[in-house]
Motif scaffolding. Structure first.
Motif, PDB file in Angstrom:
ATOM      1  N   MET A 292      45.001  66.396  51.941  1.00  9.23           N
ATOM      2  CA  MET A 292      43.997  65.395  52.330  1.00  9.23           C
ATOM      3  C   MET A 292      43.918  65.245  53.843  1.00  9.23           C
ATOM      4  O   MET A 292      42.833  65.089  54.406  1.00  9.23           O
ATOM      5  CB  MET A 292      44.349  64.052  51.698  1.00  9.23           C
TER       6      MET A 292
ATOM      7  N   HIS B  86      52.456  69.269  37.421  1.00  5.42           N
ATOM      8  CA  HIS B  86      51.468  68.247  37.781  1.00  5.42           C
ATOM      9  C   HIS B  86      51.602  67.044  36.855  1.00  5.42           C
ATOM     10  O   HIS B  86      51.848  67.175  35.665  1.00  5.42           O
ATOM     11  CB  HIS B  86      50.050  68.811  37.719  1.00  5.42           C
TER      12      HIS B  86
ATOM     13  N   LEU C 200      49.791  62.797  48.506  1.00  9.11           N
ATOM     14  CA  LEU C 200      48.399  63.119  48.817  1.00  9.11           C
ATOM     15  C   LEU C 200      48.244  64.572  49.247  1.00  9.11           C
ATOM     16  O   LEU C 200      47.294  65.252  48.844  1.00  9.11           O
ATOM     17  CB  LEU C 200      47.880  62.192  49.912  1.00  9.11           C
TER      18      LEU C 200
ATOM     19  N   ASN D 161      49.996  67.063  48.386  1.00  8.73           N
ATOM     20  CA  ASN D 161      50.247  67.975  47.274  1.00  8.73           C
ATOM     21  C   ASN D 161      49.379  67.685  46.052  1.00  8.73           C
ATOM     22  O   ASN D 161      49.636  68.200  44.958  1.00  8.73           O
ATOM     23  CB  ASN D 161      51.729  67.914  46.883  1.00  8.73           C
ATOM     24  N   HIS D 162      48.342  66.866  46.246  1.00  8.07           N
ATOM     25  CA  HIS D 162      47.388  66.539  45.175  1.00  8.07           C
ATOM     26  C   HIS D 162      48.098  66.009  43.938  1.00  8.07           C
ATOM     27  O   HIS D 162      47.755  66.358  42.803  1.00  8.07           O
ATOM     28  CB  HIS D 162      46.545  67.763  44.827  1.00  8.07           C
TER      29      HIS D 162
ATOM     30  N   GLN E 236      40.427  64.696  39.956  1.00  2.82           N
ATOM     31  CA  GLN E 236      39.935  64.026  41.162  1.00  2.82           C
ATOM     32  C   GLN E 236      40.801  62.831  41.556  1.00  2.82           C
ATOM     33  O   GLN E 236      40.713  62.341  42.689  1.00  2.82           O
ATOM     34  CB  GLN E 236      38.508  63.530  40.944  1.00  2.82           C
TER      35      GLN E 236
ATOM     36  N   ALA F 259      43.461  60.429  42.972  1.00  2.00           N
ATOM     37  CA  ALA F 259      44.398  60.539  44.084  1.00  2.00           C
ATOM     38  C   ALA F 259      45.365  59.361  44.142  1.00  2.00           C
ATOM     39  O   ALA F 259      46.575  59.539  44.300  1.00  2.00           O
ATOM     40  CB  ALA F 259      43.650  60.657  45.414  1.00  2.00           C
TER      41      ALA F 259
ATOM     42  N   SER G 276      39.635  58.257  44.006  1.00  5.34           N
ATOM     43  CA  SER G 276      39.667  59.699  44.222  1.00  5.34           C
ATOM     44  C   SER G 276      39.927  60.009  45.689  1.00  5.34           C
ATOM     45  O   SER G 276      39.836  59.127  46.559  1.00  5.34           O
ATOM     46  CB  SER G 276      38.334  60.326  43.805  1.00  5.34           C
ATOM     47  N   GLN G 277      40.218  61.266  45.970  1.00  2.00           N
ATOM     48  CA  GLN G 277      40.394  61.668  47.362  1.00  2.00           C
ATOM     49  C   GLN G 277      39.098  61.473  48.133  1.00  2.00           C
ATOM     50  O   GLN G 277      39.118  61.062  49.298  1.00  2.00           O
ATOM     51  CB  GLN G 277      40.836  63.133  47.439  1.00  2.00           C
TER      52      GLN G 277
END
Length: 468
Positions: free
Chosen positions: A1, A40, A61, A63-64, A130, A132, A150-151
């Motif tokens: 991000m 994940h 953030l 590393n999603h 999506q 975050a 979301s991001q």
């Protein structure tokens, strides 16, 4: 991000504990966590305003990895309840939190440890890619209801804040608001975008060490909620010598117009900026700001929409109100509007429920110059003897007498909470004249202090226990 490497050895964070980290090293730690080949899932970040805490947030953030920001000091029973509700695969927590069954340590940084669930029963497919960040909705972590961001939501709002506050790498904001509070989170996000140095403090304005840290680190900006600025007046803030402090921002609720005007005049006389802002967690969180040049002229206003956003007033039928000074619900539109809410793990799979439109629940109107004014909440109205009364308006009127007050009510009863018995008659007379209602329409309750949430907002829910 964030493109952290572009700022190299520039210092990203300095804490009041004396530790610091550069942008380069911050990215390196994020890379180390990424190298763990995490499955994940969902991360709970038990947050404090410390370097080790914020590193976990930034790493998530980068590393999603969807992260839920929670108060590290919350009761263990609440934490266990939230874990049972959302089944996080990972926990980022301090040494002060006891170990948890079915989780094992896989990484450590300072006094924080990353735990991974031993048995993974939920797959990444059960979470919207999506997603975050998730934040609590009420300033307390007792409710399982979360706002899904979301991001894109976070970046849109952070970039807007950078634009209207004119942020750059020379900024040194002092963060004393909790990072799990949307206002605090937005300070981190917006300043990381520009390579600023963020000063982290767990102290409060009541402690001398807070002011020492602010002055020694040459803080350039400071953020507060209404209670913060009400308190600063008692501390004779206007007499302090703070040559490096250039910007004061206020959000988190409506500040009394007279206090806004006082801080506006102080800022004008001392080459500083005092900027009132309006937002909600659901908007990541900022929606409007009052340009500092208008603070003295329009102290009751929340200002104008942030760059990239729009505001309008709608009537009960959903039609836009174009007339000036006519009340209706405030509607916000922008890329920073959240995806929606979650109350269970399955809700994390949901898509965008709002499509960029937020019904704020605030009653507002606009003036001839296009500036907006909040006049109340849809849920903060009661009927007394057939008369519709706005509790927020009443509270603001009482604050012209004392800042230590709060109003709650139900139909045919308004309860006014004060901390000073000597003001009871004066307040009742004032409200009676204002509303044209007999003083018996109001009940005054004297309490030791007005309760506040960690966000700095009045804890109205705890006051309702006084109403039978």
């Amino acid at each position: 991000m964030f493109n952290l490497e572009q700022y190299g050895q520039q210092i990203a964070f300095i804490s009041d504990r004396g530790d610091q980290i550069s942008y380069h090293d911050l990215q390196q730690i994020a890379n180390q966590i990424g190298d763990l080949s995490l499955r994940h899932g969902l991360l709970f970040c038990l947050s404090q305003n410390t370097l080790t805490s914020v590193v976990g947030y930034v790493a998530a953030l980068q590393n999603h990895l969807p992260v839920v920001l929670l108060d590290a000091s919350q009761e263990r029973t609440i934490l266990l309840y939230l874990i049972d509700t959302y089944h996080p695969e990972y926990l980022w927590l301090p040494d002060t939190v006891a170990s948890l069954d079915d989780y094992s340590a896989i990484f450590r940084f300072g006094d924080y440890t990353l735990l991974q669930k031993n048995t993974i029963s939920h797959s990444f497919e059960s979470i919207n890619p999506q997603l975050a960040v998730c934040l609590t909705t009420s300033g307390t972590t007792g409710s399982p209801k979360l706002v899904r961001l979301s991001q894109q939501n976070l970046l849109a709002n952070a970039q807007s804040i950078v634009e209207y506050l004119h942020l750059d790498a020379t900024e040194r904001p002092l963060l004393t608001l909790p990072m799990y509070y949307s206002y605090g989170m937005s300070i981190i996000n917006s300043h990381l975008l520009v390579g600023a140095t963020i000063l982290l403090s767990c102290q409060t304005i009541h402690q001398p060490s807070f002011w020492s840290f602010l002055q020694n680190q040459k803080a350039t900006s400071f953020a507060g909620v209404p209670f913060t600025y009400e308190t600063l007046l008692k501390y004779r803030f206007f007499r302090m010598s703070l040559p490096h402090l250039k910007t004061l921002t206020q959000a988190g609720g409506k500040l009394n117009a007279d206090i806004v005007r006082q801080f506006g005049e102080y800022a004008q006389d001392n080459d500083k900026r005092f900027i009132v802002m309006y937002g909600q967690t659901e908007a990541s969180p900022r929606m409007a700001y009052l340009p500092y040049s208008m603070t003295i002229q329009k102290p009751s206003s929340i200002g104008i929409p942030i760059p990239g956003g729009t505001l309008e007033i709608q009537d009960e039928s959903g039609h836009t109100i174009h007339d000036i000074l006519k009340d209706g619900e405030l509607i916000y539109k922008g890329d920073n509007v959240c995806l929606g809410y979650a109350q269970t793990r399955l809700d994390l799979a949901k898509g965008d429920d709002n499509h960029g439109v937020l019904h704020t629940g605030d009653i507002a109107h606009k003036d001839a110059d296009g500036y907006f004014y909040i006049t109340g909440r849809l849920k903060r109205f009661v009927k007394v003897w057939g008369n519709r009364c706005n509790l927020d308006t009443l509270e603001q009127q009482i604050k012209t007498i004392t800042p230590h007050c709060a109003c709650v009510g139900r139909d045919d009863l308004i309860v006014v909470f004060l901390t000073e018995t000597s003001l009871q008659s004066q307040v009742l007379d004032h409200l009676s004249r204002l509303t044209h209602l007999h003083p018996s329409a109001f009940h005054v309750q004297i309490i030791r202090e007005i309760p506040y949430l960690m966000s700095g907002k009045v804890d109205y829910s705890s006051l309702y226990k006084y109403i039978s």
